[in-house]
Design an enzyme around this catalytic site. Sequence first.
Site, short mmCIF file in Angstrom:
data_model
loop_
_atom_site.label_atom_id
_atom_site.label_comp_id
_atom_site.label_asym_id
_atom_site.label_seq_id
_atom_site.Cartn_x
_atom_site.Cartn_y
_atom_site.Cartn_z
N THR A 61 0.84 -1.19 0.00
CA THR A 61 0.00 0.00 0.00
C THR A 61 0.87 1.25 0.00
O THR A 61 2.10 1.14 -0.16
CB THR A 61 -1.07 -0.06 1.13
OG1 THR A 61 -1.95 1.04 0.98
CG2 THR A 61 -0.48 -0.07 2.52
N LYS A 65 3.62 1.59 -3.84
CA LYS A 65 3.05 0.87 -4.99
C LYS A 65 3.89 1.02 -6.27
O LYS A 65 3.86 0.16 -7.13
CB LYS A 65 1.61 1.35 -5.26
CG LYS A 65 0.64 0.88 -4.17
CD LYS A 65 -0.78 1.29 -4.47
CE LYS A 65 -1.68 0.79 -3.36
NZ LYS A 65 -3.11 0.90 -3.66
N GLY A 127 -2.28 10.66 -6.00
CA GLY A 127 -1.39 9.79 -5.21
C GLY A 127 -1.47 8.35 -5.68
O GLY A 127 -1.76 8.07 -6.84
N GLY A 128 -1.25 7.44 -4.73
CA GLY A 128 -1.07 6.02 -5.03
C GLY A 128 -2.21 5.32 -5.75
O GLY A 128 -1.97 4.42 -6.56
N ASN A 149 -5.13 18.26 -8.33
CA ASN A 149 -4.33 17.86 -7.18
C ASN A 149 -3.72 19.10 -6.53
O ASN A 149 -3.30 20.03 -7.23
CB ASN A 149 -3.21 16.91 -7.61
CG ASN A 149 -2.60 16.19 -6.42
OD1 ASN A 149 -3.31 15.54 -5.67
ND2 ASN A 149 -1.29 16.33 -6.23
N ARG A 150 -3.72 19.11 -5.19
CA ARG A 150 -3.17 20.24 -4.46
C ARG A 150 -1.78 20.61 -4.98
O ARG A 150 -1.47 21.76 -5.24
CB ARG A 150 -3.12 19.89 -2.97
CG ARG A 150 -2.57 20.95 -2.08
CD ARG A 150 -2.51 20.47 -0.66
NE ARG A 150 -1.68 19.28 -0.50
CZ ARG A 150 -1.40 18.69 0.64
NH1 ARG A 150 -1.91 19.17 1.76
NH2 ARG A 150 -0.64 17.62 0.71
N VAL A 219 -12.81 7.06 -2.29
CA VAL A 219 -12.00 5.85 -2.14
C VAL A 219 -11.92 5.44 -0.66
O VAL A 219 -11.77 4.27 -0.33
CB VAL A 219 -10.60 6.08 -2.75
CG1 VAL A 219 -9.66 4.93 -2.46
CG2 VAL A 219 -10.71 6.30 -4.25
N GLY A 242 -15.51 3.69 -0.59
CA GLY A 242 -14.53 2.77 -1.19
C GLY A 242 -14.53 1.35 -0.63
O GLY A 242 -13.63 0.56 -0.94
P1 ATR Z 1 1.32 9.64 -1.70
O1 ATR Z 1 0.87 10.59 -2.77
O2 ATR Z 1 2.25 10.29 -0.73
O3 ATR Z 1 1.75 8.31 -2.21
P2 ATR Z 1 -1.41 9.03 -1.14
O4 ATR Z 1 -2.11 8.78 0.15
O5 ATR Z 1 -1.47 8.04 -2.20
O6 ATR Z 1 0.07 9.36 -0.76
O7 ATR Z 1 -1.89 10.39 -1.78
C1 ATR Z 1 -2.30 11.40 -1.02
C2 ATR Z 1 -3.14 12.33 -1.92
O8 ATR Z 1 -3.93 13.13 -1.06
C3 ATR Z 1 -2.32 13.27 -2.76
O9 ATR Z 1 -3.00 13.54 -3.96
C4 ATR Z 1 -2.25 14.49 -1.86
O10 ATR Z 1 -2.02 15.69 -2.50
P3 ATR Z 1 -0.53 16.27 -2.66
O11 ATR Z 1 0.03 15.58 -3.87
O12 ATR Z 1 -0.69 17.73 -2.85
O13 ATR Z 1 0.22 15.91 -1.39
C5 ATR Z 1 -3.63 14.50 -1.31
N1 ATR Z 1 -3.75 15.25 -0.06
C6 ATR Z 1 -3.28 14.92 1.16
N2 ATR Z 1 -3.61 15.86 2.06
C7 ATR Z 1 -4.30 16.83 1.38
C8 ATR Z 1 -4.92 18.07 1.74
N3 ATR Z 1 -4.90 18.49 3.00
N4 ATR Z 1 -5.56 18.78 0.78
C9 ATR Z 1 -5.58 18.33 -0.48
N5 ATR Z 1 -5.02 17.18 -0.91
C10 ATR Z 1 -4.39 16.43 0.01
#
Ligand code: ATR
Length: 274
Positions: A61, A65, A127-128, A149-150, A219, A242
């Site tokens: 996870t 990934k 993200g993942g 995406n942020r 999800v 999800g």
């Molecule tokens: P990772 O991207 O580190 O593998 P993930 O859980 O698969 O982890 O993805 C987290 C997703 O949630 C990302 O799209 C992340 O946005 P960023 O790429 O800008 O980090 C998004 N995310 C997490 N916290 C957030 C928030 N407070 N507001 C908006 N998006 C958020």
Amino acid sequence: MKKYLVIGNPINHSLSPKLHTYWINQNDINASYTKQKLNINDLKNLILKVREKKINGVNITVPFKKEIIPYVDKLTSNAQATQSVNTISLTDGKIIGHNTDIEGFVKAIKEIKYNIVGKKILIIGSGGVSPSIIFALYKMKAYNIVLSNRTKEKATYLQNFYNNTIVEKYGWNKIKVVKWGDVPEFDIVINATSVGLTKDQKLDLDFSNIGKDKLFYDVIYNPQETNFLKSGKNSGNKTENGKKMFVYQAAEAFKIWHSIEPEINQEVMDLLDD
Ligand code: ATR
């Protein structure tokens, strides 16, 4: 006794052990399934243990990934297309990287009898899990996909990766990216971020002008109803969390390892509630 694991970081929240252990017991399989928090430099050693049959299968996870890919011998076509692996098996002496998230999402959508054909999709998050959802939606003949995406660079990376590979290969409509805060017109909006895992978290996006007959899909399955889903419900739209996707991706992994189709019934679904 065979040994199975789910690895990630963080991993505490994972309900995979509960689900797999239930099916292991139900099918009288002599196996254990536990969770383990790892760091990126532990991945090589983990795969070595699979090769030596000290571990018989692994679920991967976030955030590994993609990071696991250099250590596997072969990717299935779904894992190759998405560059995302959530299940590892040792098959005919080879370490295989599978992606069962795609099938998990497809089956979840089929179960709610929602027709994706021709739909406009907005995916929040890059993200993942996003690569698998994009691939599944296009396979189900979605009209187009817009990413928000942020951190815009991550959305643009995913956009370019797909537009230059399978989107081009299959002649799908090119993926677009909008800036964070913009909410373009859609039929389906998907929260693929981690925002909402904690009950009071809320996406900083305004869905108040989007109209009706939309699907809000999250999800996240725990909590069952995030603020994102609440906003969908309050505006009179259809919502889905999800949970089904999670159960179906797990069932696909179970089939790969044990060659048994596990039973999915209400008891299984209830296992995952608080
Ligand atoms: P990772 O991207 O580190 O593998 P993930 O859980 O698969 O982890 O993805 C987290 C997703 O949630 C990302 O799209 C992340 O946005 P960023 O790429 O800008 O980090 C998004 N995310 C997490 N916290 C957030 C928030 N407070 N507001 C908006 N998006 C958020």
